[in-house]
Design a protein around this motif. Structure first.
Motif, PDB file in Angstrom:
ATOM      1  N   SER B  53       3.768 -17.578  23.482  1.00 25.78           N
ATOM      2  CA  SER B  53       4.246 -18.089  24.769  1.00 25.78           C
ATOM      3  C   SER B  53       5.498 -18.948  24.609  1.00 25.78           C
ATOM      4  O   SER B  53       5.598 -19.737  23.677  1.00 25.78           O
ATOM      5  CB  SER B  53       3.151 -18.937  25.425  1.00 25.78           C
ATOM      6  OG  SER B  53       1.982 -18.170  25.620  1.00 25.78           O
ATOM      7  N   VAL B  54       6.401 -18.797  25.572  1.00 23.92           N
ATOM      8  CA  VAL B  54       7.592 -19.636  25.602  1.00 23.92           C
ATOM      9  C   VAL B  54       7.221 -21.010  26.147  1.00 23.92           C
ATOM     10  O   VAL B  54       6.657 -21.121  27.229  1.00 23.92           O
ATOM     11  CB  VAL B  54       8.685 -19.005  26.476  1.00 23.92           C
ATOM     12  CG1 VAL B  54       9.852 -19.975  26.648  1.00 23.92           C
ATOM     13  CG2 VAL B  54       9.160 -17.693  25.870  1.00 23.92           C
ATOM     14  N   VAL B  55       7.543 -22.048  25.381  1.00 26.31           N
ATOM     15  CA  VAL B  55       7.263 -23.422  25.794  1.00 26.31           C
ATOM     16  C   VAL B  55       8.488 -24.049  26.450  1.00 26.31           C
ATOM     17  O   VAL B  55       8.380 -24.784  27.420  1.00 26.31           O
ATOM     18  CB  VAL B  55       6.821 -24.261  24.582  1.00 26.31           C
ATOM     19  CG1 VAL B  55       6.709 -25.725  24.953  1.00 26.31           C
ATOM     20  CG2 VAL B  55       5.511 -23.740  24.023  1.00 26.31           C
ATOM     21  N   ASP B  56       9.657 -23.735  25.882  1.00 29.10           N
ATOM     22  CA  ASP B  56      10.899 -24.332  26.386  1.00 29.10           C
ATOM     23  C   ASP B  56      12.031 -23.344  26.159  1.00 29.10           C
ATOM     24  O   ASP B  56      12.314 -22.997  25.012  1.00 29.10           O
ATOM     25  CB  ASP B  56      11.177 -25.659  25.667  1.00 29.10           C
ATOM     26  CG  ASP B  56      12.423 -26.384  26.183  1.00 29.10           C
ATOM     27  OD1 ASP B  56      12.662 -27.531  25.749  1.00 29.10           O
ATOM     28  OD2 ASP B  56      13.156 -25.820  27.023  1.00 29.10           O
ATOM     29  N   ASP B  57      12.622 -22.870  27.229  1.00 27.52           N
ATOM     30  CA  ASP B  57      13.815 -22.031  27.122  1.00 27.52           C
ATOM     31  C   ASP B  57      14.894 -22.521  28.072  1.00 27.52           C
ATOM     32  O   ASP B  57      15.722 -21.745  28.546  1.00 27.52           O
ATOM     33  CB  ASP B  57      13.495 -20.556  27.360  1.00 27.52           C
ATOM     34  CG  ASP B  57      12.994 -20.287  28.772  1.00 27.52           C
ATOM     35  OD1 ASP B  57      12.764 -19.111  29.108  1.00 27.52           O
ATOM     36  OD2 ASP B  57      12.813 -21.258  29.544  1.00 27.52           O
ATOM     37  N   SER B  58      14.874 -23.827  28.325  1.00 31.20           N
ATOM     38  CA  SER B  58      15.790 -24.397  29.305  1.00 31.20           C
ATOM     39  C   SER B  58      17.257 -24.292  28.881  1.00 31.20           C
ATOM     40  O   SER B  58      18.145 -24.325  29.725  1.00 31.20           O
ATOM     41  CB  SER B  58      15.425 -25.864  29.561  1.00 31.20           C
ATOM     42  OG  SER B  58      15.428 -26.597  28.346  1.00 31.20           O
ATOM     43  N   GLN B  59      17.529 -24.199  27.582  1.00 32.60           N
ATOM     44  CA  GLN B  59      18.910 -24.112  27.104  1.00 32.60           C
ATOM     45  C   GLN B  59      19.301 -22.695  26.710  1.00 32.60           C
ATOM     46  O   GLN B  59      20.382 -22.492  26.152  1.00 32.60           O
ATOM     47  CB  GLN B  59      19.093 -25.054  25.899  1.00 32.60           C
ATOM     48  CG  GLN B  59      18.832 -26.526  26.222  1.00 32.60           C
ATOM     49  CD  GLN B  59      19.697 -27.032  27.350  1.00 32.60           C
ATOM     50  OE1 GLN B  59      20.913 -26.858  27.352  1.00 32.60           O
ATOM     51  NE2 GLN B  59      19.069 -27.646  28.346  1.00 32.60           N
ATOM     52  N   LEU B  60      18.469 -21.743  26.996  1.00 31.74           N
ATOM     53  CA  LEU B  60      18.767 -20.342  26.658  1.00 31.74           C
ATOM     54  C   LEU B  60      19.570 -19.701  27.784  1.00 31.74           C
ATOM     55  O   LEU B  60      19.110 -19.675  28.922  1.00 31.74           O
ATOM     56  CB  LEU B  60      17.454 -19.577  26.453  1.00 31.74           C
ATOM     57  CG  LEU B  60      17.565 -18.161  25.895  1.00 31.74           C
ATOM     58  CD1 LEU B  60      17.980 -18.202  24.433  1.00 31.74           C
ATOM     59  CD2 LEU B  60      16.236 -17.427  26.056  1.00 31.74           C
ATOM     60  N   PRO B  61      20.767 -19.181  27.492  1.00 33.92           N
ATOM     61  CA  PRO B  61      21.561 -18.499  28.532  1.00 33.92           C
ATOM     62  C   PRO B  61      20.907 -17.161  28.896  1.00 33.92           C
ATOM     63  O   PRO B  61      21.188 -16.138  28.284  1.00 33.92           O
ATOM     64  CB  PRO B  61      22.929 -18.308  27.867  1.00 33.92           C
ATOM     65  CG  PRO B  61      22.927 -19.185  26.656  1.00 33.92           C
ATOM     66  CD  PRO B  61      21.499 -19.269  26.219  1.00 33.92           C
TER      67      PRO B  61
END
Lengths: 115, 115
Positions: B53-61
């Motif tokens: 599971s993705v926990v944090d992808d806030s900085q992924l374009p």
């Protein structure tokens, strides 16, 4: 958001000189602190870490760092550097945000040791 | 000593092409991270997985970048289409469990050059 500042971008020292690399962070909560090192052509390696307890932590290869909470600092020190210490050094802060922990790195300090 | 594996180590591509990077974390490490390190800067987190599971992808374009960890072990990071500004080192790291404030261990990275 947390941030990490490393004030020295490039430090040049002679062998046997003493070393101190600065690291300051901005975050109001509980943090865990790390210094990573990247030798030429190698991957990032953990040098030392602070989670809790004695604010003076000792790492590998004679390095140590002191956590000064009042100054938001975690400076890296070594009393006598060697040519093999030539590398890039990164300070990093791990703060718990929204139940998850996120590692934030400084911009790094390039250390060059002259034989 | 167990290490994080990454491939390829180097990738040269032309802009608008698709590229993919692979990472195999240390066995038993539930958490996997992808970082981007632009020359002269510290690593910046792109995406964090806890198992699959993705926990944090806030900085992924997300318009051009995607990441997956289908079985909760190895992971792939893809860029499509690549742009000149994507030239950087892409680092993978793993840790046992971020909620226990574990140390992150880094792989050797993939150096991407976009022409």
């Amino acid at each position: 958001a947390q941030s990490v500042s490393q004030h020295n971008h490039h430090v040049i020292l002679s062998e046997a000189a003493s070393l101190e690399l600065g690291c300051n962070y901005s975050y109001g909560g509980t943090v865990n602190l790390f210094w990573y090192v990247q030798y030429p052509g190698q991957h990032l390696q953990l040098l030392l870490k602070y989670f809790s307890g004695d604010p003076l932590v000792k790492g590998i290869k004679g390095f140590e760092a002191e956590f000064i909470k009042s100054k938001f600092s975690f400076n890296l020190r070594k009393p006598s550097v060697q040519w093999s210490d030539t590398a890039e050094y990164f300070c990093a802060v791990n703060a718990k945000l929204r139940g998850n922990e996120k590692l934030t790195f400084g911009t790094g300090t390039r250390l060059t040791i002259i034989p | 000593e167990a290490e994080v594996a990454q491939s390829p180590r180097y990738k040269i591509t032309e802009k608008s092409q698709a590229v993919a990077f692979w990472c195999d974390p240390i066995s038993g490490h539930a958490t996997l991270y992808w970082y981007r390190q632009i020359l002269g800067q510290g690593p910046e987190l792109l995406v964090q997985f806890q198992d699959e599971s993705v926990v944090d992808d806030s900085q992924l374009p997300k318009d051009r970048f995607s990441a997956e960890r289908l079985k909760g072990v190895d992971s792939t990071l893809k860029i499509q289409p690549a742009e000149l500004g994507d030239s950087a080192m892409y680092l993978c790291a793993s840790s046992l469990d971020p909620l226990r404030t574990d140390t992150q261990y880094f792989g050797p990275g993939t150096r991407l050059t976009v022409l």
